[in-house]
Design an enzyme around this catalytic site. Structure first.
Site, PDB file in Angstrom:
ATOM      1  N   LYS A 190      -9.057  -1.644   5.489  1.00 52.08           N
ATOM      2  CA  LYS A 190      -9.302  -2.255   4.324  1.00 52.08           C
ATOM      3  C   LYS A 190      -8.221  -3.339   4.147  1.00 52.08           C
ATOM      4  CE  LYS A 190      -9.419   1.913   2.979  1.00 52.08           C
ATOM      5  NZ  LYS A 190      -9.613   3.387   2.438  1.00 52.08           N
ATOM      6  N   ASP A 216     -15.648   2.268   7.068  1.00 55.40           N
ATOM      7  CA  ASP A 216     -14.854   3.305   6.501  1.00 55.40           C
ATOM      8  C   ASP A 216     -14.949   3.954   5.237  1.00 55.40           C
ATOM      9  OD1 ASP A 216     -11.908   4.215   6.066  1.00 55.40           O
ATOM     10  OD2 ASP A 216     -12.237   3.221   4.355  1.00 55.40           O
ATOM     11  N   SER A 226      -8.472   3.808   8.745  1.00 58.13           N
ATOM     12  CA  SER A 226      -9.075   3.925   7.314  1.00 58.13           C
ATOM     13  C   SER A 226      -8.199   2.924   6.569  1.00 58.13           C
ATOM     14  CB  SER A 226      -8.984   5.294   6.901  1.00 58.13           C
ATOM     15  OG  SER A 226      -9.545   5.203   5.470  1.00 58.13           O
ATOM     16  N   ARG A 245     -15.300  12.503   6.769  1.00 55.67           N
ATOM     17  CA  ARG A 245     -13.857  13.239   7.162  1.00 55.67           C
ATOM     18  C   ARG A 245     -13.586  14.010   6.194  1.00 55.67           C
ATOM     19  NH1 ARG A 245      -9.991   8.708   7.832  1.00 55.67           N
ATOM     20  NH2 ARG A 245      -8.552  10.192   8.090  1.00 55.67           N
ATOM     21  N   HIS A 297       0.682  -1.183  -0.134  1.00 59.67           N
ATOM     22  CA  HIS A 297       0.061  -0.014  -0.087  1.00 59.67           C
ATOM     23  C   HIS A 297       0.902   1.158   0.072  1.00 59.67           C
ATOM     24  CE1 HIS A 297      -3.242   2.580   0.780  1.00 59.67           C
ATOM     25  NE2 HIS A 297      -2.596   3.187   1.568  1.00 59.67           N
TER      26      HIS A 297
END
Lengths: 435, 435
Positions: free
Chosen positions: B188, B162, B184, B169, B83
């Site tokens: 995932k 989320d 967050s 947000r 990620h």
């Protein structure tokens, strides 16, 4: 103009908003350009980062001008308002408005309902059969002009932005911010069309401000912001570590207020009325010294003129004015049960917050906005701080429409009292804030 | 369980929430017991007061379990995810997933869309005609099992809490909170069913984290929370003060990724792919040392097996796999115009954030979620930091469907470059965080 998100981020990062940016927040919220979830995030950021003097002034003005502003142009006398930040047993407005009117000033007051553990002036007045708290602006002006005193509820036209923002703050943990409290109080007070304002900022267990420093900070911010807006203002910081007077609950408190207007009543209720009334006369320049102001007020209590004005005010609001001569006009609870002292000694403590909650349990206040209020419910204090009590003697009587309500509140009421060898001396006024 | 307002106040006053209280926040929000305006106030309070390690873990778990969690049980190879926190020109996932699959591990990736000035892996893949980013869970598992690599979009079933909280947000100024970012991302990532995670935490002008300390704090919180949740994780903090490689924009970046998979491509794109790939092999225990991991990966680039897997992945997603042999399968913009150097010298700076916004203006990204993306639009960098350029020579080409889009972005593009006597040396990886 920056977007709602940009404005939130600006405040969150410690930035200072211009007056027009703050105006855009309030207007945008009323216009639906700001969502509730953006407003609540903004309020939380403001709670953490604060609002400076100019921002607080701008917020107050923006909320004030979200609705109509009364002028009361036809009222010739100086118009002085009084506001209390909320306490337990606080029936002072009921005595004060007619008293200062009897001393030659006008007292237009927009009052509120009970909030949390504290009572509300409107609920107390409504204990008088027929009393209508909602008058339209013209009628209000006429009563203020002709009687000198009128206490009404906040019309939806007064500071609608405050109404919506307050409802949001109440459910989003954003009540406890001094600048937000200041803007909320003053936007309504500035809308009432008065020439001066006396604030009773309560401090202690029974108040929203628990400690002295916070109360002083609030009082200063209120006085400063009111003066910035052109409204001469004085604040007294007063003790709220024990209830005011000997009653908590609507009809019971109205009864006590009438007793004070008759020249009797509990010493502290009378004293607080005189002290706040003297400040009002001084602001109105109807007296040169606190001493002469007090003398004038004492005279108006003694000669019955304050009581007469209370009767006129009640009548002008559609209420049964015979109440001033006959307290039995007020509703009386079906049940009245004593809470007795567990031992002999002196009452050294009486927790106002606990008694405020007991009064709500008895039916005198609301848990939710839609709750019905029982005007007759409440607490009669037979012994207050500093007084001797013998084991087995009543310290208080609980009034309620059902015996079960009393039974379930008995232990909590008894626990609110502490009996010991000697009570500390109580100072009613802790500080006077003029700027 | 405390009411929403009580929970907000508890956090606002610096309190610590239990795991079950945090679970109640997330569940209550999805169930409609928490209003949007209460959630946004809570998020702002959390932004100011922080969430500690246990709270962050609890929030991550609550968001993870708000949806389905993939198991990928039929995939025998070690499954390692990667990620990136988002950068400009960051096409690394496209090279990396097939490359590590060629080296014997499985790479199930759930990727995102462009956000702010940064691009999104899904938009880049969709530049390949026919490529479908949404596969159902069974199909995804089959592709991961049979091909070794699959990059898909987040299904609405993955971490729906989320999704809703992030959308809130985004419009309430509550994005910039490390614990909220951590929860967050990881909710995932934990849902994707992998056995390990490599994080590319970007720092610099082109990243969401501008300074090194914040990036380190984020990387540590991510690694710690992932490990608390049982997911072995390593983070590299990498430079984002200049774009990665020589392209910004979807089809242009996909082209560059294929060039890297062919064994060519810009040195930095290739290097970052190898460095992150080596971390993935180490986590999967497919290599003993970074050196041997790198050798294996270089071999897989050289022998064409990584490219072959990319082709298989594209085919499995319905895309036109001929793209690996014929880059003309990718869409090409109608207009391509040069931005020339105003003077001779060395490119000493190239602002990735500015180029990210230029790419959006050209059509490569979204200003609003509903905007259409032009896959062919973007920026080709002819000269990058450290390279010499002569006055009047192109530094970049802008690609767009309309000449006017290029004209309006020309000055901003030119201003993103700084030409000087000597460029500073660039370090690609600044830090490696393992706990």
């Amino acid at each position: 103009m920056p977007s709602p998100t940009e404005t939130i981020i600006h405040k969150r990062d410690g930035g200072r908003l211009t007056a027009s940016e703050i105006q855009a927040v309030v207007r945008g919220y009323l216009a639906g350009e700001w969502a509730d979830y953006q407003m609540s995030a903004f309020l939380m950021a403001a709670l953490f980062c604060g609002l400076d003097r100019a921002e607080t002034k701008a917020l107050t003005q923006a909320m004030l001008h979200s609705g109509s502003v009364l002028k009361l142009a036809s009222v010739r006398r100086p118009k002085i308002d009084k506001h209390s930040t909320g306490g337990v047993g606080d029936k002072i407005s009921l005595c004060l408005a007619p008293l200062v009117a009897a001393a030659g000033i006008a007292s237009p007051m927009i009052a509120g309902r009970g909030l949390g553990h504290t009572g509300g002036t409107l609920d107390k007045l409504e204990a008088i059969p027929g009393y209508r708290v909602m008058l339209d602006a013209r009628r209000f002006e006429r009563v203020v002009r002709e009687v000198g005193a009128s206490i009404i509820g906040q019309s939806p036209k007064i500071a609608p932005a405050d109404r919506r923002i307050y409802a949001l703050r109440d459910v989003t943990g954003t009540v406890e911010s001094i600048p937000l409290i200041v803007a909320s109080i003053l936007s309504k007070k500035l809308a009432a069309g008065s020439d001066g304002l006396v604030l009773d900022v309560k401090v202690g267990r029974g108040a929203f401000m628990r400690d002295r420093r916070a109360a002083r900070e609030l009082a200063r911010a209120l006085v400063r912001t009111a003066r910035d807006a052109g409204l001469p203002t004085v604040a007294l910081i007063t003790d709220m570590n024990t209830p005011i007077g000997r009653t908590v609950g609507n009809a019971l408190e109205t009864r006590e207020a009438i007793e004070v207007l008759r020249g009797h009543g509990p010493a502290d209720t009378r004293e607080l009325t005189l002290l706040l009334g003297a400040e009002m006369l001084l602001l109105a320049k109807r007296a040169k010294t606190a001493h002469s102001a007090r003398s004038l007020l004492e005279q108006r209590l003694a000669d019955g003129s304050a009581l007469a004005i209370f009767a006129q005010m009640v009548r002008a609001h559609g209420g049964d004015a015979r109440v001033v001569d006959d307290l039995d006009v007020l509703p009386r609870a079906r049940f009245r049960e004593p809470i007795v002292a567990p031992k002999s000694g002196v009452v050294v403590d009486c927790d106002p917050r606990e008694l405020g909650f007991v009064a709500i349990e008895l039916g005198a206040g609301r848990r939710q906005a839609s709750d019905h209020v029982d005007p007759a419910a409440g607490i009669e204090l037979v012994r207050v701080v500093g007084e001797r009590v013998k084991r087995g003697e009543p310290m208080a009587y609980l009034h309620a429409s059902k015996r079960a309500l009393i039974t379930q509140s008995a232990a909590r009421t008894a626990a609110a009292f502490r009996i010991g060898p000697r009570a500390p001396k109580r100072r009613l006024v802790l500080e006077r804030i003029v700027r």
